[in-house]
Motif scaffolding. Structure first.
Motif, short mmCIF file in Angstrom:
data_model
loop_
_atom_site.label_atom_id
_atom_site.label_comp_id
_atom_site.label_asym_id
_atom_site.label_seq_id
_atom_site.Cartn_x
_atom_site.Cartn_y
_atom_site.Cartn_z
N CYS A 46 -0.99 8.22 3.17
CA CYS A 46 -1.81 8.93 2.18
C CYS A 46 -2.91 8.05 1.59
O CYS A 46 -3.79 8.55 0.90
CB CYS A 46 -0.93 9.45 1.04
SG CYS A 46 0.25 10.70 1.54
N VAL A 47 -2.85 6.74 1.83
CA VAL A 47 -3.81 5.81 1.22
C VAL A 47 -5.19 6.04 1.82
O VAL A 47 -5.41 5.89 3.01
CB VAL A 47 -3.37 4.35 1.39
CG1 VAL A 47 -4.44 3.40 0.88
CG2 VAL A 47 -2.06 4.11 0.66
N LEU A 48 -6.11 6.43 0.97
CA LEU A 48 -7.48 6.69 1.36
C LEU A 48 -8.31 5.43 1.29
O LEU A 48 -9.15 5.17 2.15
CB LEU A 48 -8.07 7.77 0.43
CG LEU A 48 -9.46 8.25 0.67
CD1 LEU A 48 -9.52 8.98 2.00
CD2 LEU A 48 -9.89 9.18 -0.45
N ALA A 49 -8.09 4.61 0.25
CA ALA A 49 -8.86 3.38 0.08
C ALA A 49 -8.04 2.38 -0.73
O ALA A 49 -7.21 2.76 -1.55
CB ALA A 49 -10.17 3.66 -0.64
N GLU A 50 -8.30 1.11 -0.48
CA GLU A 50 -7.71 0.02 -1.24
C GLU A 50 -8.86 -0.83 -1.76
O GLU A 50 -9.70 -1.27 -0.98
CB GLU A 50 -6.80 -0.83 -0.36
CG GLU A 50 -5.61 -0.11 0.17
CD GLU A 50 -4.80 -0.97 1.13
OE1 GLU A 50 -5.31 -2.02 1.58
OE2 GLU A 50 -3.67 -0.57 1.44
N ILE A 51 -8.86 -1.05 -3.06
CA ILE A 51 -9.94 -1.83 -3.66
C ILE A 51 -9.31 -3.03 -4.35
O ILE A 51 -8.46 -2.89 -5.23
CB ILE A 51 -10.75 -0.98 -4.66
CG1 ILE A 51 -11.36 0.17 -3.89
CG2 ILE A 51 -11.80 -1.82 -5.35
CD1 ILE A 51 -11.92 1.25 -4.73
N ALA A 52 -9.70 -4.21 -3.93
CA ALA A 52 -9.11 -5.46 -4.41
C ALA A 52 -9.84 -5.96 -5.65
O ALA A 52 -10.62 -6.91 -5.59
CB ALA A 52 -9.13 -6.50 -3.30
N ARG A 53 -9.59 -5.32 -6.78
CA ARG A 53 -10.17 -5.72 -8.07
C ARG A 53 -9.15 -5.44 -9.16
O ARG A 53 -8.37 -4.50 -9.06
CB ARG A 53 -11.43 -4.90 -8.38
CG ARG A 53 -12.62 -5.11 -7.50
CD ARG A 53 -13.33 -6.43 -7.70
NE ARG A 53 -13.80 -6.68 -9.03
CZ ARG A 53 -15.03 -6.44 -9.46
NH1 ARG A 53 -15.92 -5.93 -8.66
NH2 ARG A 53 -15.36 -6.74 -10.70
#
Length: 167
Positions: free
Chosen positions: A126-133
């Motif tokens: 289900c993960v659409l995007a991962e943002i490393a912040r």
């Protein structure tokens, strides 16, 4: 009539996670849960998490010098790991109840990597995007401005990236 897909935005670090979803008019983010998932013990110093001091021993040489033992674990890292595992469990339960179709994860690199390893396959799908912040202290309006391009229908490309610095 087709069901509109539900997107959750999970903004987390190693001690706090916040859950958002886009509003119906797609102009702002609204909180999903009445309370954030918080672990105050993850922010404490390691010396406050363990009550005893490490033991002491004499040196192996005959100098009579005593040294303290190193603790077998970093208790602060253990607490952070417990919190990330709890977050992964919460997301798995929500995925099982079909509360979201898409998931956007926003977390610091270390927490994101650990969360990625703890998530079950059905949640990873289900993960659409991962943002490393680390954006846990960002307001919902600020988060919406940063994530606006990911929330537009039709831009559902799976991606992993870092957001540019705020100008």
């Amino acid at each position: 009539m087709t069901k509109r897909s539900t997107t959750w935005i999970v903004v987390a670090d190693s001690a706090r996670s916040r859950f958002f979803a886009p509003s119906d008019d797609m102009k702002k983010l609204v909180t999903i849960r009445s309370a954030d998932l918080v672990s105050p013990t993850s922010r404490e110093r390691a010396s406050e998490l363990k009550s005893d001091k490490p033991g002491r021993s004499y040196s192996s040489s005959r100098s009579g010098v005593r040294h303290a033992f190193e603790p077998p674990h970093d208790y602060q890292k253990l607490e952070k790991h417990r919190f990330v595992a709890e977050l992964a469990k919460e997301l798995d339960v929500a995925c099982g109840r079909k509360e979201f179709d898409n998931l956007i994860l926003v977390a610091p690199r270390r927490s994101l990597g650990e969360l990625r390893t703890l998530l079950p396959k059905r949640v990873k799908d289900c993960v659409l995007a991962e943002i490393a912040r680390d954006l846990t202290k960002e307001t919902s309006a600020g988060l919406f401005q940063r994530l606006k391009e990911l929330l537009v229908p039709g831009s559902a490309k799976r991606l992993t990236r870092s957001l540019p610095a705020r100008s």
